[in-house]
Scaffold this active site. Structure first.
Site, mmCIF file in Angstrom:
data_model
loop_
_atom_site.group_PDB
_atom_site.id
_atom_site.type_symbol
_atom_site.label_atom_id
_atom_site.label_comp_id
_atom_site.label_asym_id
_atom_site.label_seq_id
_atom_site.Cartn_x
_atom_site.Cartn_y
_atom_site.Cartn_z
ATOM 1 N N HIS A 147 0.827 -1.218 0.000
ATOM 2 C CA HIS A 147 0.000 0.000 0.000
ATOM 3 C C HIS A 147 0.857 1.263 0.000
ATOM 4 C CE1 HIS A 147 -2.048 3.305 2.172
ATOM 5 N NE2 HIS A 147 -2.983 3.037 1.295
ATOM 6 N N CYS A 478 -0.385 -3.814 -16.621
ATOM 7 C CA CYS A 478 -0.074 -2.789 -15.627
ATOM 8 C C CYS A 478 0.866 -3.394 -14.601
ATOM 9 C CB CYS A 478 -1.337 -2.317 -14.916
ATOM 10 S SG CYS A 478 -2.622 -1.700 -16.003
#
Length: 525
Positions: A147, A478
Site C-alpha cells: 500500500h 499494468c
C-alpha cells in the site's frame, strides 16, 4: 475605533462562495482574457456582497507557473557518502531530506508536520491523507507492491519500504536523507547529504510502437503528468479518490437515514453538509475527480477501474464497519466483481456507475473506458456487464468499452470466453503472480519468491496475450516489472502486447526498455 469585527454566522461560514453557473462564468471570462492577451494571465475576481454580481478586478501576465517547462524531468544523484541507517525497496527515483517522525498509528497523524519524513511499521488506506504531507515515507514492512509503495508512486513521494528495522534504527526528530536514486534499493542516510538534480527534456523522446500508458489515481497530479510522453491512462484506480477525497463508505450514504452508528452518522453529516441527498455527494466527488484526469489526457484513453478495496479496507471508511464482513483472507475474499451484483454492495456500485455516466454523458469525456477487477468467472462477468447496462452504461453506446483485469488464473484459462463478454484485458501482474505462485505478496517471509519473471507467470501472460489477439480483444499490462527488467519488457513486446502501463516514476525507463526491446525483436526477425 472605526473598525468593527463581526462574527460570521456558522451557516455563512459553511456556504459555497460560488455556484456552478458563477464558476462557469469566471472560466469563460478567463478564456476571453487569455485569448485577448495571447499569454497565461494571473486574474483576480471579486463578488459584490450586496448585489451578488461578479467582477474582474485585475489581470496581469502570469510569471511563475508559465515559466516552468512541463516537458522537463528531474533526475537525482547523491554526491557524498553517508552513514546508512536503514535500507529497503526504493519507490521512485528521487531524493528528499527532513526530520524523521516516527508514527505507529494513523490516529497520531497530527504529529507529522509538512516536510517531515514519515517513519512507520506499515500503512493501509487510513494513512493516505498523512502520506501526502510527508517529504518521504519509510516503512518496516511491505514490498514494491504494498500500500505505501502504491500511494507513494501516485502522490510522487520518495519512499523506502520493507526496511525491517527503520523504527528501531531511526530516532524520532533525527535529520535524515532518503535516496531512491541508486536503483531498486533505497537508502536512509544519517544527516542531510548533498545531491544534484538534473532536468531532462523528453519532448523529442523516441517512442515505441507498443503504447506506453500510465497508472494514475491522484487528480491533482493529472495535468502535470499529461505532459509526459504517453498514450493515455492504462489504469486509473478509484480507491485513492474514495479514500482521500470521499472518505465515506458508499453504503453508509445509501443507508444514511437508518445508520446505527451515531458517531459515524454525525461525521458523515458534517462532511456532506452541502448535500441534501447524501448519495449525490459520492457521485459528485467521484465524477469530478475522474473528470479531471480524463480532461487532462483527452482525447487519449483513460481506463478507469471500478473500486477494488478489500473488505478490511472498505471497513475503514467512515460508516464502513456496519456494512463489511470480517474475513480471514480479504485478498481473495469479497472483492472486485463479486461485490457489484451482491445485495451487500449493489447500491454502492450503482453510485460508481452514476458517476461514470456523468463523466461520459454530461461532461462529454467519452475517452473514459471502464474496467472490472477480480472477475472470477465468465458468468460473473456477464452479471456485471448486464447490471451496468441496467444502470445506464451499455457496452458499445457512445463508444463505451468495458475491460476486465486478467489477474486470476481463470481469466487466462478462459480468456476466449471472457473476450466475448469484454472488449479487452489488462494484465494485473501483481495479483496474477501472487495467485499463480500461491503466495501472499505482503508477506516478508515469502516475498523473495514473488517474481514476474518466473516461468509459470510468464507462461500465463503469454497465453492470455495470444488468446486475446486471436479473438480481436485489446490487451495491456499494468505493473512494475517492464521498467525494472528490460528482458521482461522484451518478453511482452515479443508476445505482441498492445500497451504497457507504468507508474509515472517508472515511465521513462519503461519507454527506454520498450524501444530497445522492439529494436531487438526487429533485428532478430
Amino acid at each position: 475605533s472605526s473598525i468593527v469585527n463581526t462574527e460570521t454566522p456558522q451557516e455563512k461560514q459553511k456556504q459555497w462562495v460560488l455556484n456552478d453557473e458563477e464558476i462557469t462564468q469566471l472560466a469563460k471570462w478567463s478564456f476571453i482574457i487569455e485569448e485577448h492577451y495571447q499569454m497565461p494571465m494571473d486574474i483576480e475576481w471579486a463578488k459584490d456582497g450586496i448585489s451578488g454580481k461578479l467582477f474582474i478586478v485585475q489581470a496581469r501576465p502570469e510569471t511563475v507557473h508559465s515559466k516552468r517547462d512541463p516537458y522537463l524531468k528531474t533526475e537525482y544523484s547523491v554526491k557524498e557518502k553517508g552513514t546508512v541507517l536503514s535500507k529497503g525497496n526504493a519507490i521512485g527515483s528521487g531524493i528528499a531530506a527532513g526530520k524523521a517522525r516516527i508514527i505507529l498509528s494513523s490516529a497520531d497523524a497530527h504529529l507529522l508536520k509538512e516536510g517531515e519524513v514519515l517513519v512507520t511499521d506499515i500503512t493501509n488506506p487510513d494513512w493516505d491523507p498523512i502520506l501526502k504531507k510527508a517529504a518521504a515515507i519509510i516503512t518496516n514492512k511491505g514490498g514494491r507492491t504494498s500500500h505505501a509503495a502504491i500511494v507513494a508512486r501516485e502522490v510522487g513521494a520518495v519512499a523506502v519500504v520493507g526496511t525491517g528495522d527503520a523504527t528501531e534504527k531511526i530516532k524520532d526528530g533525527m535529520l535524515v536523507t532518503v535516496s531512491c536514486a541508486q536503483g531498486k534499493t533505497g537508502f536512509v542516510y544519517e544527516g542531510k547529504l548533498n545531491w544534484t538534480e538534473q532536468n531532462l527534456d523528453f519532448r523529442n523522446m523516441k517512442m515505441p510502437e507498443t503504447k506506453p500508458m500510465m497508472i494514475l489515481g491522484d487528480p491533482e497530479k493529472a495535468y502535470g503528468y499529461s505532459f509526459y510522453p504517453n498514450q493515455g491512462i492504462g489504469l486509473m484506480r478509484l480507491e485513492f479518490i474514495i479514500n482521500s477525497a470521499i472518505k465515506i463508505h458508499p453504503m453508509a450514504l445509501v443507508n444514511f437515514d437508518t445508520l446505527k452508528d451515531a458517531e459515524a452518522k454525525k461525521h458523515i453529516d458534517e462532511i456532506t453538509y452541502h448535500y441534501a441527498d447524501k448519495k449525490e455527494y459520492f457521485i459528485d466527488k467521484l465524477s469530478q475527480a475522474v473528470g479531471t484526469i480524463a480532461a487532462a489526457f483527452y482525447p487519449k484513453d483513460v481506463i478507469v477501474r471500478m473500486s477494488d478495496f478489500k473488505t478490511n479496507e472498505y471497513a475503514n471508511l467512515v460508516g464502513g464497519k456496519e456494512f463489511e464482513p470480517e474475513e480471514e483472507n480479504p485478498m481473495i475474499g469479497f472483492r472486485g466483481a463479486s461485490r457489484y451484483y451482491n445485495e451487500r454492495y449493489r447500491e454502492g456500485f450503482k453510485l460508481e456507475c452514476e458517476a461514470m455516466k456523468r463523466v461520459r454523458n454530461e461532461m462529454g469525456l467519452t475517452n473514459v473506458k471502464l474496467m472490472i477487477p477480480f472477475c472470477r468467472t465468465v458468468e460473473e462477468g456477464k452479471k456485471v456487464v448486464d447490471l451496468m447496462h441496467a444502470y445506464g452504461l451499455k457496452r458499445g453506446d457512445n463508444d463505451l468499452e468495458i475491460y476486465v483485469m486478467a489477474e486470476i488464473p481463470s481469466n487466462v484459462i478462459l480468456a476466449k470466453e471472457f473476450s466475448e463478454v469484454f472488449d479487452g484485458f489488462s494484465i494485473g501482474s501483481n495479483d496474477l503472480t501472487q495467485l499463480t505462485l500461491g503466495l501472499d505478496r505482503d508477506s516478508a517471509i515469502v516475498s523473495d519468491l514473488f517474481d514476474e519473471n518466473n516461468k509459470a507467470v510468464k507462461t500465463m501472460i503469454a497465453t492470455v496475450i495470444k488468446t486475446a489477439k486471436e479473438n480481436g480483444a485489446k490487451i495491456g499490462l499494468c505493473g512494475q516489472a517492464p521498467s525494472d527488467y528490460p528482458e521482461f519488457a522484451q518478453f511482452l513486446v515479443e508476445q505482441g502486447i498492445d500497451s504497457i502501463s507504468y507508474n509515472p516514476d517508472a515511465l521513462l525507463k519503461g519507454i527506454e526498455n520498450m524501444v530497445k526491446a522492439e529494436l531487438k525483436v526487429k533485428t532478430n526477425l
